[in-house]
Design a protein around this motif. Structure first.
Motif, mmCIF file in Angstrom:
data_model
loop_
_atom_site.group_PDB
_atom_site.id
_atom_site.type_symbol
_atom_site.label_atom_id
_atom_site.label_comp_id
_atom_site.label_asym_id
_atom_site.label_seq_id
_atom_site.Cartn_x
_atom_site.Cartn_y
_atom_site.Cartn_z
ATOM 1 N N ALA A 102 0.832 -1.205 0.000
ATOM 2 C CA ALA A 102 0.000 0.000 0.000
ATOM 3 C C ALA A 102 0.867 1.256 0.000
ATOM 4 N N SER A 103 1.944 1.252 0.765
ATOM 5 C CA SER A 103 2.855 2.402 0.789
ATOM 6 C C SER A 103 3.506 2.614 -0.571
ATOM 7 N N ALA A 104 3.928 1.526 -1.176
ATOM 8 C CA ALA A 104 4.583 1.624 -2.484
ATOM 9 C C ALA A 104 3.619 2.148 -3.542
ATOM 10 N N VAL A 105 2.403 1.631 -3.541
ATOM 11 C CA VAL A 105 1.402 2.099 -4.502
ATOM 12 C C VAL A 105 1.093 3.569 -4.234
ATOM 13 N N GLY A 106 1.010 3.932 -2.955
ATOM 14 C CA GLY A 106 0.775 5.324 -2.585
ATOM 15 C C GLY A 106 1.894 6.252 -3.031
ATOM 16 N N ALA A 107 3.100 5.721 -3.135
ATOM 17 C CA ALA A 107 4.249 6.514 -3.585
ATOM 18 C C ALA A 107 4.417 6.468 -5.101
ATOM 19 N N GLY A 108 3.517 5.747 -5.774
ATOM 20 C CA GLY A 108 3.580 5.686 -7.234
ATOM 21 C C GLY A 108 4.533 4.641 -7.775
ATOM 22 N N ILE A 109 4.858 3.648 -6.967
ATOM 23 C CA ILE A 109 5.770 2.586 -7.395
ATOM 24 C C ILE A 109 4.960 1.417 -7.938
ATOM 25 N N ASP A 110 5.405 0.864 -9.036
ATOM 26 C CA ASP A 110 4.754 -0.267 -9.674
ATOM 27 C C ASP A 110 4.751 -1.470 -8.725
ATOM 28 N N PRO A 111 3.580 -2.080 -8.489
ATOM 29 C CA PRO A 111 3.506 -3.234 -7.582
ATOM 30 C C PRO A 111 4.416 -4.393 -7.977
ATOM 31 N N THR A 112 4.725 -4.535 -9.257
ATOM 32 C CA THR A 112 5.615 -5.633 -9.659
ATOM 33 C C THR A 112 7.029 -5.415 -9.132
ATOM 34 N N GLN A 113 7.446 -4.152 -8.965
ATOM 35 C CA GLN A 113 8.750 -3.883 -8.366
ATOM 36 C C GLN A 113 8.757 -4.308 -6.904
ATOM 37 N N VAL A 114 7.629 -4.115 -6.231
ATOM 38 C CA VAL A 114 7.523 -4.492 -4.821
ATOM 39 C C VAL A 114 7.599 -6.006 -4.685
ATOM 40 N N THR A 115 6.878 -6.709 -5.530
ATOM 41 C CA THR A 115 6.893 -8.172 -5.446
ATOM 42 C C THR A 115 8.273 -8.718 -5.778
ATOM 43 N N ALA A 116 8.969 -8.065 -6.699
ATOM 44 C CA ALA A 116 10.331 -8.509 -7.016
ATOM 45 C C ALA A 116 11.249 -8.292 -5.815
ATOM 46 N N ALA A 117 11.050 -7.189 -5.122
ATOM 47 C CA ALA A 117 11.892 -6.884 -3.965
ATOM 48 C C ALA A 117 11.605 -7.804 -2.789
#
Length: 154
Positions: A102-117
């Motif tokens: 939710a924080s990443a999406v709120g910051a405009g980061i692609d969710p696929t980058q989050v899942t990769a991380a």
């Protein structure tokens, strides 16, 4: 179940406007100067996390930790290495994967980058819209079909 995940993502999107309206409590350039002056041997990301998102904040005030993370991710920008290090560290510290997403999406980061991380399959399923059922699983339409263009006798 999907409603829960959609509401988390919606909350993250709504938090963008509230985070942008707030004055950030930190300046990444000032933190970089403090890090350089401190002679730390660890990474800059580890230093920033220690200063802004300590384990005590994550456990005692998850909502504040999520807000701080959203602001921080907005300042880190698109640096995939820093993003990966920060999110992995937070996940290891016990921050909820849904809060991180939710924080990443709120910051405009692609969710696929989050899942990769994170390498988190539960979050990966969320980002992909939910896990697909396995083909031919019992009870999911795995009948033999038949009928050849006519009404099936099954």
């Amino acid at each position: 179940m999907k409603f829960k995940y959609l509401s988390i993502i919606a909350a993250g999107l709504l938090s963008v406007s509230s985070v942008q309206a707030q004055q950030t409590d930190f300046d990444l350039a000032a933190l970089q100067e403090a890090y350089n002056a401190s002679g730390q041997t660890g990474s800059f990301v580890a230093y920033v996390r220690q200063q802004l998102l300590p384990d005590s904040l994550i456990s005692s005030n998850p909502a504040q930790a999520e807000q701080t993370l959203t602001s921080l991710l907005g300042q880190f920008g698109g640096d995939q290495t820093q993003l990966s290090e920060l999110l992995s560290s937070l996940s290891s510290a016990g921050m909820d994967s849904d809060s991180i997403l939710a924080s990443a999406v709120g910051a405009g980061i692609d969710p696929t980058q989050v899942t990769a991380a994170l390498g988190d399959t539960a979050t990966a399923a969320l980002a992909a819209g939910g896990a697909a059922p396995s083909p031919g699983a019992l009870g999911l339409g795995a009948g033999t079909g038949g009928g050849g263009g006519t009404a099936s006798e099954n």
